[in-house]
Write a protein that holds these residues in place. Structure first.
Motif, PDB file in Angstrom:
ATOM      1  N   MET A  14       7.568   9.602   4.726  1.00  0.00           N
ATOM      2  CA  MET A  14       7.072   9.646   3.355  1.00  0.00           C
ATOM      3  C   MET A  14       7.885   8.726   2.463  1.00  0.00           C
ATOM      4  SD  MET A  14       5.025  11.000   1.219  1.00  0.00           S
ATOM      5  CE  MET A  14       4.451  12.472   2.007  1.00  0.00           C
ATOM      6  N   LEU A  15       9.193   8.744   2.673  1.00  0.00           N
ATOM      7  CA  LEU A  15      10.047   7.899   1.830  1.00  0.00           C
ATOM      8  C   LEU A  15       9.672   6.436   2.024  1.00  0.00           C
ATOM      9  CD1 LEU A  15      12.347   7.836  -0.146  1.00  0.00           C
ATOM     10  CD2 LEU A  15      13.928   7.672   1.764  1.00  0.00           C
ATOM     11  N   MET A  16       9.554   6.021   3.288  1.00  0.00           N
ATOM     12  CA  MET A  16       9.190   4.618   3.549  1.00  0.00           C
ATOM     13  C   MET A  16       7.854   4.309   2.908  1.00  0.00           C
ATOM     14  SD  MET A  16      10.181   4.320   7.533  1.00  0.00           S
ATOM     15  CE  MET A  16      11.414   5.402   8.214  1.00  0.00           C
ATOM     16  N   LEU A  17       6.919   5.244   3.117  1.00  0.00           N
ATOM     17  CA  LEU A  17       5.577   5.060   2.553  1.00  0.00           C
ATOM     18  C   LEU A  17       5.678   4.837   1.047  1.00  0.00           C
ATOM     19  CD1 LEU A  17       2.797   5.166   3.714  1.00  0.00           C
ATOM     20  CD2 LEU A  17       2.682   7.568   3.157  1.00  0.00           C
ATOM     21  N   ALA A  18       6.455   5.709   0.410  1.00  0.00           N
ATOM     22  CA  ALA A  18       6.575   5.619  -1.048  1.00  0.00           C
ATOM     23  C   ALA A  18       7.143   4.256  -1.430  1.00  0.00           C
ATOM     24  CB  ALA A  18       7.473   6.737  -1.566  1.00  0.00           C
ATOM     25  N   LEU A  19       8.155   3.821  -0.688  1.00  0.00           N
ATOM     26  CA  LEU A  19       8.737   2.513  -0.994  1.00  0.00           C
ATOM     27  C   LEU A  19       7.679   1.424  -0.871  1.00  0.00           C
ATOM     28  CD1 LEU A  19      12.178   2.900   0.736  1.00  0.00           C
ATOM     29  CD2 LEU A  19      11.783   2.334  -1.659  1.00  0.00           C
ATOM     30  N   PHE A  20       6.922   1.507   0.211  1.00  0.00           N
ATOM     31  CA  PHE A  20       5.883   0.495   0.424  1.00  0.00           C
ATOM     32  C   PHE A  20       4.897   0.504  -0.741  1.00  0.00           C
ATOM     33  CE2 PHE A  20       1.595  -0.452   1.937  1.00  0.00           C
ATOM     34  CZ  PHE A  20       1.768  -1.768   2.308  1.00  0.00           C
ATOM     35  N   LEU A  21       4.442   1.698  -1.093  1.00  0.00           N
ATOM     36  CA  LEU A  21       3.455   1.794  -2.179  1.00  0.00           C
ATOM     37  C   LEU A  21       4.041   1.250  -3.474  1.00  0.00           C
ATOM     38  CD1 LEU A  21       1.825   5.241  -1.447  1.00  0.00           C
ATOM     39  CD2 LEU A  21       0.795   2.992  -1.267  1.00  0.00           C
ATOM     40  N   LEU A  22       5.335   1.536  -3.680  1.00  0.00           N
ATOM     41  CA  LEU A  22       5.978   1.007  -4.884  1.00  0.00           C
ATOM     42  C   LEU A  22       5.883  -0.514  -4.883  1.00  0.00           C
ATOM     43  CD1 LEU A  22       7.704   2.169  -7.277  1.00  0.00           C
ATOM     44  CD2 LEU A  22       9.649   1.235  -6.064  1.00  0.00           C
TER      45      LEU A  22
END
Lengths: 128, 89, 120, 505, 172, 951
Positions: free
Chosen positions: D41-49
């Motif tokens: 989720m953290l990686m995902l969030a970073l990507f989305l950011l």
């Protein structure tokens, strides 16, 4: 739809609703719960049966096809009504412990199940 | 003709519903209330059926069916509660 | 004259009134009953937001001329289900609270004043 | 077509049932799954950011239905940022909980994941009723977690929390209903258009709906006079959950920002900026109350809870002015205060675990294990909470003070904010010196407290680390936030993006 | 699903209660309110499936000896129901409550299968002026409440003859 | 670059001592010293440049939007201070090594010390006032830690808190001031601000800014009336007092005033604020110092008074006064730090700091005595020590200044203060080192060299500067003063002898007066003790306690834990907000044609109203009210039927029943009655709010229902069949258009079940279970648990019910029904079975893992969505395939059906799981076994029992 059927339907409706009404009237008129119990369990069920039959015929008349749904409901009611009555009676007996004396003897060793333990518990499984 | 019959039917059912309410409120005993509620359900079913005829639609059938079923269940549940306290044991 | 709108509005009003009154009782169970009533009230309210229509269920069929607004019904369905879940949880929570504390009062007694030594 | 946007919701929504289904009897497996999912989720969030940071607004038509009819997810800078914050805090709190909290009751991990899912959903959705649904998801998960581990006091305050929020949900429904009843739509972007065009005769209803909605969000954000639930809840919730709750109040804040800039923002005609005039006074009172509460608190948990209330007051004061400057300042403060509160609650738990029977009551008690270390952690966290330098709190405070300068209430805000921080400094100083200094002079015996490994400390350290990063990189962060605020105050882009129907059936 | 006992034949395993299956299919047709092939298929599917699922709750299969008798019995009961309603209606409407001779009677049972007993008690409840209120702890007697029974013995006899005997024939 | 290093190094180094302490105390001390030394060295590399008048500077951007940059610069003033901080810091480090006792954690001490050092250097070097603020607060924090270093001493803790609150509070004021200043000057860069004198002084923000900044400075520099924290800070270990509270930190305020001197000074506001405060502080400080018996107390107050002196000088706003101020900063630092260390030595050796218990130490500890006498003389302002020089300058400046047209007031007060300082300085010498030897339990002697060398070095400086001021300090003072005044400086020459100046006269006066005063000390003291001494600490603590109790009254009074109040507040807020909103904007009543209501609805309506009221009336008999509310649900669903919402009706009634059963299960354990609420008032409040809310909501709904509106539902009606593949639009919306809502909804259900299980499982283990062991049902229970009739009936009904469920499920997409309702129907059918023959038995017959059911349900729902993603459509995109089956023909398989299956499974799982958990608990608590047979009564079994024949 043809008048005869229509008449029949109307008749059934009227009859049914009369019975429904009677059932409820009995609910207030009769003196104690046990006798009140008779009214709805019978009259109302039959009354409802009448109404259901009416609607069956009605839809037969209007849409031409026989709608059997209503039978199902009637079936349901006829299965459930006695059980309901039975339960209400039991609960009543349980609530009114003094009834215990007025009741006739069972004739066998055991008393009525509302008050007396059946001897099944003995061979029962452990607590889980 | 049916229309009048229905009107009569409505009135009858409604009166009996009110009567049931009367029982529910007055009691006197708990079981009287339960009985009244049970009857109320059955009368409600009657009402639904009548409405169905009145609007000449069959879509209310399931409602009636479920009413019948659930009226039974809840009455039994109430009784069991009075009898045993624990509804499912 | 007596209209459906009036009936529904008064119904909602009464339900809400009763609900709010019960919500402010001191024990958990009446409060929960209040919540149940409140959810009825809100559900009916939400339903009424699609206005009232009689004998026009949103079931597509050839002979049906008009339909009622289906969206509020869908919303109410969701709302009913959710409030069901919520009620279930609060009931059990109240039960557990009662079992743990032997007290089903909704209020917490505020903590006693603590003697604070040298001003700390 | 890109499915990235749905993943923050889908990932936990799949992890959680798996946890409940497969591995609910094996704590190790459960932890592994949960942790893995949170890391993803953290990686995902970073990507989305990174996706959102260039100002493009990604949208996702669920069920492939065009915008006002189907539900739309939309990702703009704000959402992306909130997602990241949630993912980060979630991960760290999870780490902490693995120190043993997750074993004190059933189903910690599934509910935890569901909670994250609900929060993410609330951040992503572009539909008012869907927002309600996700609110309920995160709320019911929070109910479950709030009473995790049991205990009479916790249960009873849990009941209070639930009751208040259920009432809030009902009001939410009423508000949504009212808004729908005059606009006939639920999609936020569509609402933004419809609200402006609503008949004058209907405005009363719309306005009522809008303000009731505001009240609901204020309940979540714990604003006076609906802040009452917070102290008892946070003080009695399991520490990691309380730490995670730090972001739940921010969900309320987020909803306020989203709805009252997008729907009732500049383009809303008669309904423009209706929130501010109610929000600012309430927020200022909240600020004052929180500060006084910090001073009045009788237990550490209570103290931190009031500090949270105070921070919400501060945050919403800045939000309530609805100017781009104050908004970006507010967002920075939001990031900071979430992490700070999280850290603080973790520290509280460390203390409680060691102080055994004395718990977190602010009363003299014998010295306990690792008192200096925990004291140090407390000191750092307190610095963050009270907005003392060198941590981000100070910068945030400066920014807010700086940004509200030209508001009508500027003097009030400054005065309250500064006195408030003075009071909180005093409160935290008292608590700290009592718990960590005075205890060394008290002799007596402590019952053996819960032993927790180093993992909790690591997690706490990571929270501090992220605070430090937030401080050091204040410049770039602030740049991003300024763009975010700009985006919020030019909602047309959002509206066009969401309502555009290309690629939809 | 159900607790699998290995001593069951294939037929028993897949068609535990053929009668029920039949009933299910019919019921399904009722519900469908119209006859279509795929409706029938579905009905059969469910008709097979549901008994299997619920077989756990039917530890012993009720054996109905003669279906003809069963049918005639149903007819009888249906008739009695109608009659009983009219009777009760009259009682309710035209008799003053105080003049009702309500009483409890205890009906000794010869029936042994629970199904039979249940059927009897339901019948009693649905028929004139009687409600079966309870069963004795050993299941040998039925407690019946009569709304208006001049003579207890007579009422008991009535029930035993009219219903219990017939039910006995059906089940044994 | 290394300019920044000067600041950063101490911070980085701060961890070192704490690590090195594991090696040993010396290692830790050496580490600290070497860091300080290194930093000092770095600083010294800049000295030539600075003396040449260059200003090395460095800057990085940190938060440009705010104007917060990491920028440092080093000018004379900075150099002077940095030098003092680092130089004295070094000495203190050495001194502390020998001062601290074995048990004191030395590592932390040095870490704190370095932190402070860094912060302090940061203040004096930073070129950005926001950055300066950061360091400013950091000094407050680190001094808090250092004062509270001996955490077991209450004085330490309280002193620390007091210092933090006062200085920290001042810091907050300073924040505001700096922000205003920055706004006025249009920049936060110090060097740019210092160019903006006219702009700033003409700005309306000047006065507020000045006031706020001065609050910051005065609190930090312990100016009256904020002076009271300093003496209490003396609870800190002496090295700390010597370092922070004499030489460096307390000078931060003075430093800032000096820093801003070019732009702020020269106005009347500045003059009167500073001069007045300075004078008052000077006099009061020195006066109290005279009567302090605690050595450190005496020194503390003397510090206060000297700080006042510096404030006064800066306030005078003349360049020459500025020079004097700068010079005195230097001098004071030297002699006062030395004196503090000296006091520490005495304390260390004799075990007391009480002058009354000391005396005649001269012979016992000659070295310390000499040092003390030299530095004290300097403090008194005697030639030939450096204190004399700066005092001369001060008196000179004072002599020429006039206060509100009064030419002699300042001079007079200044002289008086000088007189007092002479007195207390000599008291320090005479009463401690001379006179009769008091009997002390310890045998004092001179300490190890490590302890007296640092003060000695300072004392040496005192003498040297005193003798050769120009060579020693002239240049430094010039650049520093130049930095203060912003360039232009008067010609001046630092020397002992300037000829017969009025200043000389005044100082002679002061000296003689002081000695005379000391001669009659006893009488003066007696007179002093007669007077009142307002003790600042008591006032402060009193105020603080008052504040705290006030807050507790208020806050805890509001948050008294009463949910009833919280709810009332919430509802009241909603009511107020709603009413305000409604009536604040315009409204016109609607024109929608209304529906007439037939008897078929009026009576149910009556029923509903009646039942609702009944539910409220009976609410204390829980079972009854629950039952009645059940009826409510029934009628509501009746209404839904009538108002063409069959789906709603079905859902409502099913949910209704399940809820009721659930509540019954809970009510089994809960009390069956609710006691009457005690007080009438809350009930009244309840009624009022209830009526308000009810009327409000009802009116709103009325307002809505009576007006027309346009909605996007048309689309749904069109698209339902072609797009969604179903005739039941509501169901299509649920599983397709807004399937995502439903997805969330079933998750809510799932979570609810999980939460319930967790809650109840928790109740069956651990502490609580023990307390529940002897739980008793509070009502008598009837005998048979599983009545025969019921069992048989349910056997008959279960298959039918399941069939109905299947039916409702399958038709859901086209007719009223669907996964959710079907799920409830099926679960109710199962519940029925469980009610009949008990959960335990039934569960044994049908083994289903409801946990798994929930999980699978949610996963299936998700999977259908994901499937569409695989087909590169968005999540939950529905797909209706028409497949041809043999002899059946085309059959529509909507993917929505799969989704609905997920819903179905989740619902069944959730409901059953919750009920299972509850009934399991019932078992456990009632200690009932699980029945082997479906029913209790077994006629066959009791066959044999003999029965007497009837008739």
């Amino acid at each position: 739809m043809n008048p005869l059927l229509e008449l029949l339907v109307s008749l059934l409706i009227v009859l049914g609703s009369i019975f429904v009404l009677v059932g409820s009237v009995g609910l207030i008129k009769l003196p104690d719960l046990m006798s009140r119990l008779h009214a709805p369990t019978k009259a109302t069920t039959l009354g409802l049966g009448g109404v259901l039959l009416a609607s069956m015929l009605y839809f037969l008349g209007t849409s031409g096809e026989l709608s059997i749904h209503e039978l199902l409901i009637t079936l349901f009611l006829f299965i459930t009504a006695p059980v309901t009555a039975h339960f209400i009676a039991k609960a009543h007996m349980h609530k009114q412990q003094q009834l215990r004396k007025q009741l006739p003897p069972t004739g066998s060793g055991k008393g009525w199940s509302t008050y007396d333990q059946p001897d099944q518990e003995a061979d029962d499984g452990s607590n889980n | 003709m049916i229309h009048y019959a229905l009107l009569f039917g409505f009135c009858a059912v409604c009166v009996s519903l009110l009567v049931n309410l009367w029982r529910v409120v007055l009691g006197p005993t708990l079981m009287d209330r339960v009985l009244a509620v049970d009857t109320m359900v059955i009368n409600a079913i009657a009402l639904i059926i009548l409405v169905g005829i009145y609007q000449s639609t069959t879509i209310y059938f399931e409602s009636a069916l479920l009413f019948a079923m659930f009226g039974f269940i809840s009455t039994v549940a109430f009784c069991r509660f009075v009898l045993r306290g624990d509804v499912i044991e | 004259m007596l209209t459906m709108e009036l009936l529904v509005a008064t119904t909602i009003g009464t339900l809400t009134t009763a609900a709010i009154y019960l919500l402010q009782r001191a024990r958990t169970f009446p409060v929960i009953l209040g919540l149940a009533l409140l959810s009825y009230a809100t559900n009916v309210f939400l339903f009424a937001m699609g206005r009232l229509t009689i004998n026009a269920p949103p079931l597509i069929s050839a002979d049906a001329s008009r339909y009622t607004d289906p969206l509020p019904q869908a919303l109410v369905l969701t709302a009913i289900v959710i409030s069901f879940g919520m009620t279930a949880v609060i009931v059990v929570m109240a039960l557990r609270a009662w079992l743990e504390s032997g007290n089903d009062h909704v209020d917490l007694e505020s903590q006693p004043n603590i003697d604070e030594g040298d001003g700390e | 077509m890109s499915h990235w946007i749905i993943l923050p919701i889908l990932l936990p929504a799949i992890t959680a049932p798996l946890l409940a289904l497969a591995v609910r009897h094996d704590i190790v497996l459960a932890r592994t799954f949960s942790l893995a999912s949170s890391l993803l989720m953290l990686m995902l969030a970073l990507f989305l950011l990174s996706q959102a940071s260039d100002g493009t607004i990604l949208k996702y038509h669920l069920g492939n239905w065009p915008a006002p009819f189907g539900i739309v997810l939309a990702l703009d800078r704000l959402s992306a940022m909130m997602l990241l914050l949630n993912a980060l805090l979630g991960l760290l709190v999870l780490l902490y909980a693995m120190g043993g909290w997750d074993k004190r009751g059933l189903h910690f991990h599934p509910m935890f994941q569901f909670l994250l899912m609900g929060i993410n959903g609330a951040f992503l959705t572009g539909d008012l009723f869907n927002l309600f649904v996700f609110f309920e998801v995160l709320l019911i998960a929070s109910y479950g977690l709030m009473v995790h581990g049991g205990g009479a006091l916790r249960l009873r305050s849990g009941v209070q929390y639930v009751v208040i929020n259920l009432i809030g949900s009902s009001i939410f429904l009423i508000a949504v209903g009212l808004i729908y009843s005059v606009t006939g739509t639920l999609n936020m972007a569509d609402l933004a258009l419809k609200v402006a065009a609503v008949q004058p005769g209907d405005q009363a209803l719309l306005h009522t709906g809008a303000l009731l909605l505001l009240l609901v969000f204020c309940i979540k954000a714990a604003l006076v006079p609906v802040q009452f639930w917070l102290p008892a809840t946070y003080a009695n919730a399991p520490a990691p959950i309380a730490a995670l709750f730090a972001i739940m109040t921010k969900v309320g804040a987020y909803a306020i920002i989203r709805v009252y800039t997008l729907i009732f923002g500049a383009s809303a005609g008669a309904e423009s900026w209706i929130a501010g005039s109610w929000l600012v006074p309430a927020a200022l009172v909240t600020l004052a109350l929180g500060a006084m509460g910090v001073l009045a608190a009788r237990s550490l948990g209570q103290l931190v809870s009031f500090a949270v209330i105070m921070s919400m007051g501060t945050l919403l004061t800045a939000v309530g002015l609805f100017t781009p400057q104050s908004m970006s300042a507010a967002l920075y403060y939001l990031l900071h205060s979430t992490l700070a509160a999280g850290a603080m609650f973790l520290v509280v738990d460390l203390v409680v675990q060691r102080r055994a029977q004395h718990g977190d009551l602010l009363q003299p008690a014998p010295s306990f294990a690792q008192i200096s270390l925990i004291g140090g952690c407390f000191f750092v966290a307190a610095i963050a909470m009270t907005g003392m330098p060198p941590l981000s709190g100070f910068i945030a405070k400066l920014q807010i003070l700086n940004s509200v300068r030209h508001a009508d209430a500027a003097v009030w805000i400054w005065a309250l904010l500064l006195t408030g921080s003075l009071l909180s400094i005093l409160g935290f100083a008292r608590a700290g010196s009592l718990l960590f200094w005075k205890s060394t002079a008290v002799n007596g015996e402590l019952k053996p407290g819960r032993r927790s490994g180093t993992l909790p400390l690591v997690a706490l350290g990571l929270v501090f680390g992220s605070l430090l990063l937030l401080t050091i990189f204040a410049g770039p962060v602030n740049h991003y936030l300024e763009q975010t605020a700009a985006q919020l105050f030019a909602p047309q882009g959002y509206i066009d993006a969401v309502l555009a129907t290309e690629g939809v059936r | 699903m159900s607790a699998a006992k290995d001593n069951r034949t294939l037929a028993q395993r897949w068609l535990p209660h053929p009668l029920m299956t039949l009933a299910m299919v019919v019921l399904w047709m009722f519900l469908q309110n119209s006859f279509t092939i795929d409706g029938l298929i579905m009905g059969l599917l469910l008709g097979v499936l549901i008994p299997i699922i619920t077989s756990g709750f039917w530890p012993d299969r009720p054996a109905i000896r003669s279906h003809r008798k069963a049918l005639s019995f149903l007819m009888l009961v249906a008739w009695d129901v109608v009659v009983s309603n009219i009777v009760v209606a009259r009682l309710i409407l035209f008799r003053r409550a105080s003049t009702l001779r309500t009483r409890w009677v205890s009906v000794p049972l010869e029936l042994e299968s629970p199904e039979a007993i249940a059927l009897l008690s339901s019948t009693i409840t649905m028929t004139p002026g009687t409600v079966s209120a309870d069963i004795s702890a050993d299941g040998r007697n039925l407690l019946v409440h009569c709304l208006d029974a001049p003579d207890a013995e007579d009422a008991v006899l009535q029930m035993k003859r009219r219903y219990e005997a017939r039910i006995k024939e059906i089940f044994q | 670059m290394n300019l920044a290093l000067i600041v950063i190094l101490p911070f980085l180094g701060a961890v070192l001592p704490s690590l090195m302490i594991r090696v040993g105390r010396n290692a830790s001390a050496i580490a600290t010293a070497s860091i300080t030394l290194l930093t000092l060295a770095l600083l010294l590399t800049h000295v030539p440049a600075v003396l040449r008048g260059e200003i090395p500077a460095i800057s990085w951007q940190w938060l440009p939007a705010l104007g917060l940059n990491v920028s440092f610069y080093l000018d004379g003033l900075g150099l002077l201070f940095a030098g003092l901080i680092l130089g004295i810091g070094l000495l203190i480090t050495i001194y502390a090594r020998f001062y601290l006792a074995k048990k004191d954690p030395m590592g932390t001490f040095y870490s704190y010390l370095l932190l402070f050092q860094g912060a302090m250097v940061g203040i004096v070097l930073s070129d950005n006032i926001l950055l300066l603020l950061i360091f400013w607060e950091l000094t407050s924090l680190s001094s808090f830690l250092l004062i509270g270093y001996w955490r077991h001493l209450p004085e330490g803790r309280q002193g620390a808190r007091m210092a933090l609150v006062v200085t920290g509070g001042g810091g907050l004021a300073l924040i505001a001031g700096m922000l205003l200043l920055g706004q006025a000057a249009g920049s936060y860069e110090l060097q740019q601000i210092l160019q903006q004198r006219e702009l700033i002084q003409s700005s309306p923000l000047y006065l507020p800014a000045l006031l706020l900044i001065l609050i910051g400075c005065f609190t930090k520099s312990a100016q009256f009336p904020f002076h009271f924290w300093l003496p209490h800070a003396m609870a800190a270990p002496t090295p700390v007092s010597a370092y922070l509270h004499s030489a460096t930190m307390v000078k931060a305020g003075v430093f800032l005033m000096a820093r801003l001197w070019p732009v702020m000074s020269g106005t009347d506001a500045w003059f009167y604020l500073l001069v007045t405060t300075g004078l008052v502080t000077m006099v009061i400080g020195s006066f109290i110092a005279l009567f302090k018996d605690d050595l450190k107390g005496l020194l503390a107050f003397s510090t206060v008074s000297h700080l006042g002196l510096m404030t006064l000088l800066l306030g005078l706003s003349t360049p020459m006064a500025a020079v004097a101020a700068v010079f005195h900063i230097l001098n004071h630092a030297t002699f006062k730090a030395s004196l503090f260390m000296n006091a520490g030595i005495i304390d260390h050796e004799t075990g007391t700091r009480d002058i009354k218990r000391l005396g005649g130490l001269l012979m016992l500890m000659p070295i310390s005595a000499t040092l003390a006498m030299v530095t004290a003389a300097s403090m008194a302002g005697l030639a030939p020590f450096n204190g004399f020089l700066s005092k001369e300058l001060m008196l000179e400046a004072a002599f020429h200044a006039e206060w509100a047209g009064n030419p002699w007031l300042i001079a007079l007060l200044a002289t008086f203060a000088a007189l007092l300082s002479v007195a207390y300085s000599f008291r320090y010498i005479v009463h401690v080192f001379f006179g009769r030897r008091r009997d002390l339990d310890s045998h004092p002697h001179d300490p190890p060299a490590g302890m007296w060398l640092p003060p000695a070095l300072l004392a040496l400086l005192v003498v040297l500067i005193g003798l050769f001021p120009e060579t020693m300090a002239g240049q430094l003072v010039r650049v520093a003063a130049g930095a203060v005044t912003g360039g232009q400086l008067p010609e001046f020459h630092l020397a002992l002898w300037h000829g017969l100046t009025p200043a000389l006269g005044l100082s002679l006066l002061a000296t003689i007066g002081g000695l005379l005063l000391l001669a009659n000390y006893a009488r003066v003291r007696h007179w002093w003790q007669a007077g009142p001494h307002p003790e600042a600490k008591i006032l402060f603590d009193g105020g603080q306690q008052l504040l705290i109790t006030g807050c507790q009254r208020l806050v805890m009074g509001i948050h008294n834990g009463s949910l009833q109040r919280y709810i009332a507040a919430l509802l009241a807020a909603a009511l107020v907000l709603g009413v305000a909103a409604f009536f604040s904007s315009n409204y016109s009543s609607g024109q929608r044609p209304l529906l007439p209501a037939g008897p078929a609805m009026v009576v149910p309506w009556l029923l509903l109203i009646g039942c609702t009221l009944a539910a409220v009336v009976f609410h204390r008999q829980r079972f009854v009210s629950l039952m009645i509310i059940g009826v409510n649900g029934l009628i509501v669903s009746l209404g839904f039927v009538y108002l063409s919402a069959p789906d709603l009706a079905l859902t409502q009634i099913s949910v209704e029943v399940v809820t009721v059963i659930l509540m019954l299960l809970a009510l089994y354990f809960l009390p069956k009655q609710t006691p009457r609420a005690a007080s009438i008032l809350p009930r009244m409040r309840g009624v009022v709010l209830a009526l308000g809310g009810g009327i409000g909501v009802g009116a709103l709904s009325w307002a809505v229902m009576t007006r027309d509106f346009s909605t996007l539902s048309g689309y749904y009606l069109e698209q339902a069949k072609p797009g969604g593949g179903g005739n039941n639009v509501v169901n299509v919306i649920l599983v397709d258009f807004r399937g995502f809502d439903t997805f969330g909804e079933i998750i809510v259900l799932g979570i609810a079940a999980l939460a319930i299980v967790a809650l109840l499982d928790g109740a069956l283990r651990g502490r609580i279970h023990k307390s529940l062991e002897n739980w008793q049902a509070d009502e008598p229970t009837s005998a048979d648990r599983h009545p025969l009739i019921m069992v048989v009936a349910t056997r008959l009904m279960l298959p039918m019910a399941l069939m109905v469920g299947a039916y409702i499920f399958l038709r859901g997409h086209n007719m009223p029904g669907g996964g959710f309702i079907a799920g409830l129907v099926v679960s109710i059918a199962l519940i029925m079975q469980y009610m009949a023959s008990g959960f335990g038995w039934a569960a044994r017959q049908v083994k289903v893992d409801y946990h798994a059911m929930i999980g699978i349900g949610v996963l299936i729902a998700a999977a259908t969505g994901i499937a569409s993603m695989v087909l590169d459509h968005p999540f939950l995109t529905s797909k209706t395939e028409y497949v041809a089956l043999p002899l059946i023909g085309k059959v529509g398989l909507a993917s929505a059906m799969a989704f609905d299956t997920g819903v179905f499974l989740t619902v069944v799982g959730a409901v059953m799981l919750a009920l299972a958990a509850l009934s399991r608990m019932g078992h456990r608590l009632a200690h009932l076994p699980v029945n082997r047979r479906p029913m209790d009564i077994n006629p066959r079994a009791s066959n044999a029992t003999p029965r007497q024949e009837k008739r």
